[in-house]
Design a protein around this motif. Structure first.
Motif, short mmCIF file in Angstrom:
data_model
loop_
_atom_site.label_atom_id
_atom_site.label_comp_id
_atom_site.label_asym_id
_atom_site.label_seq_id
_atom_site.Cartn_x
_atom_site.Cartn_y
_atom_site.Cartn_z
N ILE A 37 0.64 -1.23 0.09
CA ILE A 37 0.53 0.30 -0.26
C ILE A 37 1.02 0.92 -0.23
CG2 ILE A 37 -1.72 1.21 1.90
CD1 ILE A 37 -3.10 -1.35 2.46
N SER A 143 -7.37 1.56 -5.40
CA SER A 143 -7.11 1.61 -3.61
C SER A 143 -8.46 1.20 -2.73
CB SER A 143 -7.71 3.39 -4.13
OG SER A 143 -7.77 3.65 -2.49
N TYR A 146 -7.24 -2.16 -2.22
CA TYR A 146 -6.63 -2.62 -0.70
C TYR A 146 -7.42 -1.96 0.04
CZ TYR A 146 -1.74 -2.40 -3.78
OH TYR A 146 -0.29 -2.22 -4.28
#
Length: 151
Positions: A37, A143, A146
């Motif tokens: 990340i 995103s 994640y």
């Protein structure tokens, strides 16, 4: 207001949001521990840096001066990001939520310009904005992926 000024003003609005996004990604990268990340966030900060240079060049092509800083709203958003990490149990998840919120806002701004029927953008400008918008969409999807993994 002249046509070129209108477009330059809109591009400057995007540039300010791009500065904000770059700083937001950098802050988020500092706050997360997950290496994958962190790398994603650092890569997006660098991407936004490059977007800024592209937008600056486009603004100069229209004969105007590019903005040189982000917005007060962006400053407040980053302050909020710092605050929520102090009270949240999952910094990665919270940072990704805030990144997603910012990306949705900038994505809407790109779409507003690209879908505006009041003017016809030159192909070079339309292509640049479309390329950047598509990259932002992709970043938003990654995103979200994640965020699901860390939640």
């Amino acid at each position: 207001m002249k046509y070129t000024e209108k477009i330059s003003n809109k591009l400057n609005d995007l540039l300010i949001l791009t500065y904000d996004a770059k700083r937001g990604y950098k802050l988020a990268a500092e706050k997360v521990d997950n290496p994958a990340i962190k790398k994603f966030l650092e890569d997006k900060a660098n991407q936004r840096h490059n977007f800024g240079h592209e937008l600056k060049s486009e603004i100069v092509e229209y004969g105007n001066l590019p903005e040189d800083s982000g917005s007060i709203k962006g400053d407040f958003h980053r302050a909020w990001m710092k605050f929520v990490t102090t009270i949240s149990s999952s910094e990665s998840e919270r940072m990704l939520e805030e990144v997603n919120r910012g990306e949705k806002k900038i994505l809407n701004s790109y779409n507003d310009i690209l879908n505006n029927k009041e003017w016809i953008l030159p192909n070079t400008t339309r292509d640049l904005l479309s390329k950047q918008r598509d990259a932002i969409k992709s970043a938003l999807e990654t995103s979200k992926m994640y965020e699901e993994v860390v939640s």
